[in-house]
Design an enzyme around this catalytic site. Structure first.
Site, PDB file in Angstrom:
ATOM      1  N   LEU A 110      14.173   0.130 -45.136  1.00 14.70           N
ATOM      2  CA  LEU A 110      14.058  -0.888 -46.168  1.00 14.70           C
ATOM      3  C   LEU A 110      13.535  -2.204 -45.603  1.00 14.70           C
ATOM      4  CD1 LEU A 110      17.494  -0.161 -47.816  1.00 14.70           C
ATOM      5  CD2 LEU A 110      15.287   0.503 -48.717  1.00 14.70           C
ATOM      6  N   VAL A 113      15.687  -4.874 -43.753  1.00 13.76           N
ATOM      7  CA  VAL A 113      16.329  -4.438 -42.520  1.00 13.76           C
ATOM      8  C   VAL A 113      15.285  -3.838 -41.568  1.00 13.76           C
ATOM      9  CG1 VAL A 113      18.077  -2.890 -41.554  1.00 13.76           C
ATOM     10  CG2 VAL A 113      18.476  -4.009 -43.764  1.00 13.76           C
ATOM     11  N   CYS A 114      14.779  -2.692 -41.926  1.00 15.38           N
ATOM     12  CA  CYS A 114      13.957  -1.907 -40.998  1.00 15.38           C
ATOM     13  C   CYS A 114      12.589  -2.530 -40.770  1.00 15.38           C
ATOM     14  CB  CYS A 114      13.810  -0.486 -41.522  1.00 15.38           C
ATOM     15  SG  CYS A 114      15.404   0.242 -41.924  1.00 15.38           S
ATOM     16  N   MET A 115      12.117  -3.318 -41.710  1.00 17.83           N
ATOM     17  CA  MET A 115      10.889  -4.073 -41.507  1.00 17.83           C
ATOM     18  C   MET A 115      11.197  -5.431 -40.870  1.00 17.83           C
ATOM     19  SD  MET A 115       8.995  -6.751 -42.801  1.00 17.83           S
ATOM     20  CE  MET A 115       8.510  -7.035 -44.487  1.00 17.83           C
TER      21      MET A 115
END
Lengths: 210, 209
Positions: A110, A113-115
């Site tokens: 997401l 978070v992950c980006m």
């Protein structure tokens, strides 16, 4: 304006997983999927290194969507041991450093978070980072809005899929121009295919008249 | 005004609740409500079934596949309800066990909600109308891919004579009069309508002074 230099850039496609995609609410999932595939395709076209990773793919987050590695068969997958921020994985950072390029194009699901986490970490580590917002998916529009503000504050450059591809392409006056056109028309902008089809038809009609 | 119109109110003595395919996988497809809002609505309707002691029937579609298991809170609220795991029938009404369970209740009013709206709700709703039942579809406890498919399903059901309601409308029509049980209805609403809970909190605080 400094162009993204394709010869000094590595693409990082993080956590585009079938489970996490179910949580995406800020962009229609078919659009997100098409954009992520478009990035993988343009990296393949430009022979740009790609590293992928997945967050606990054996759990509910699910496996990477297979289309990413199908579109970028040369991509290198780096598994991690649980780290939420992919930049906290020594294996991942090692893989990025081994390539040695100083510019990163990054998309992740997401977005919040992950980006965001690895984008900010990579800037702190001295990289120039382009974060592709519409090839990342998030659980809310509000989350995406504030994440963009946060990463910009940290020095990350937010960008969309279309702009990344065009900036890498630089000009239509190149032998592989039609391959770029296909990426736009098949993935990044399906309406472009309609324009191309209409144009081709109009040309064909003109030819039969003359 | 149509002089022949008859207002058929929901009656807790003549209604049964059918919860169709509220499965983890299928609910992931719901895009016409936010996830939290939708689950809240589904559980609110489920709680209505319990509170009004409606005969309740649970069913799932191909739950061993990607459609996934029934949301566990539904089963937990209705542990003894008939539970029909359909091995393949897309229209629950095509499943004999399901129809038999409905007939066994003896009720003529069917309250239906499910996922997705144009299939798991619309198909049995239309079948039930055909068989002469009064059918009430709970719009906000039924979800689907987008507003276009939802609207098409609503129009189709409505034109067949299905009555479209919300879970709150169902609850109020079943309850008829606050004085039947003020605290019970208040507790139901405060559990599933945070705004109502806030009103109650403020009201009670003022009255304490």
């Amino acid at each position: 304006m400094s162009h993204i230099n394709p010869n000094d850039t590595t693409m990082l496609l993080i956590d585009h997983q079938s489970g996490l995609f179910q949580l995406v609410k800020d962009i229609p999932v078919p659009d997100l999927r098409r954009n992520a595939i478009a990035l993988a395709k343009v990296a393949t076209l430009l022979k740009m290194p790609v590293i992928t990773s997945a967050s606990v793919p054996d759990g509910p987050n699910g496996p990477l969507i297979p289309e990413i590695h199908q579109a970028a068969p040369h991509a290198q997958y780096v598994g991690r041991k649980g780290e939420i921020n992919v930049w906290d994985s020594p294996d991942f950072v090692k893989a990025v450093e081994a390539i040695g390029r100083k510019t990163l194009i990054l998309a992740g699901t997401l977005t919040s978070v992950c980006m965001a986490f690895p984008s900010i970490s990579a800037v702190a580590a001295g990289y120039k980072v382009y974060a592709v917002v519409d090839a990342s998916g998030n659980s809310s529009v509000m989350g995406t809005d504030l994440t963009i503000a946060r990463i910009v504050q940290a020095g990350v450059i937010p960008i969309d899929t279309l702009a990344v591809i065009s900036e890498l392409q630089q000009t239509w006056n190149r032998p592989d121009a039609m391959k770029f056109a296909d990426i736009y028309a098949d993935n990044a902008m399906p309406h472009y295919r309609l324009l191309i089809e209409s144009y081709d038809k109009a040309q064909a009609v003109q030819k039969t008249k003359s | 005004m149509n002089k022949t119109f008859k207002y058929n109110r929901l009656s807790k003595d003549d209604a049964a609740l059918l919860l169709v395919d509220h499965q983890a996988g299928l609910i992931s497809l719901v895009q016409d409500f936010s996830p939290n809002e939708f689950k809240n609505n589904v559980l609110a309707l489920t709680a209505c079934g319990k509170y009004f002691k409606l005969p309740t029937i649970l069913t799932t579609s191909f739950e061993d596949g990607p459609n996934g298991p029934l949301v566990p809170e539904i089963k937990a609220m209705h542990p003894d309800a008939p539970y029909i795991a359909r091995p393949g029938n897309i229209n629950a009404w095509d499943n004999e066990d399901f129809v038999r369970a409905i007939k066994k209740t003896g009720r003529k009013q069917l309250i239906i909600a499910g996922v997705v709206t144009e299939v798991c709700v619309a198909f049995p709703a239309l079948s039930a109308i055909e068989e002469g039942y009064e059918v009430f579809v709970v719009t906000d406890a039924s979800g689907t891919f987008n507003e276009v498919t939802r609207d098409a399903a609503w129009f189709r059901m409505q034109s067949a004579g299905v009555q479209m309601m919300s879970w709150f409308g169902v609850a109020c029509e079943l309850h008829r009069d606050w004085r039947n049980d003020i605290e019970g209805l208040g507790a139901l609403f405060s559990s599933y309508l945070p705004n109502y809970r806030n009103l109650m909190t403020s009201y009670f605080a003022i009255n304490k002074k």
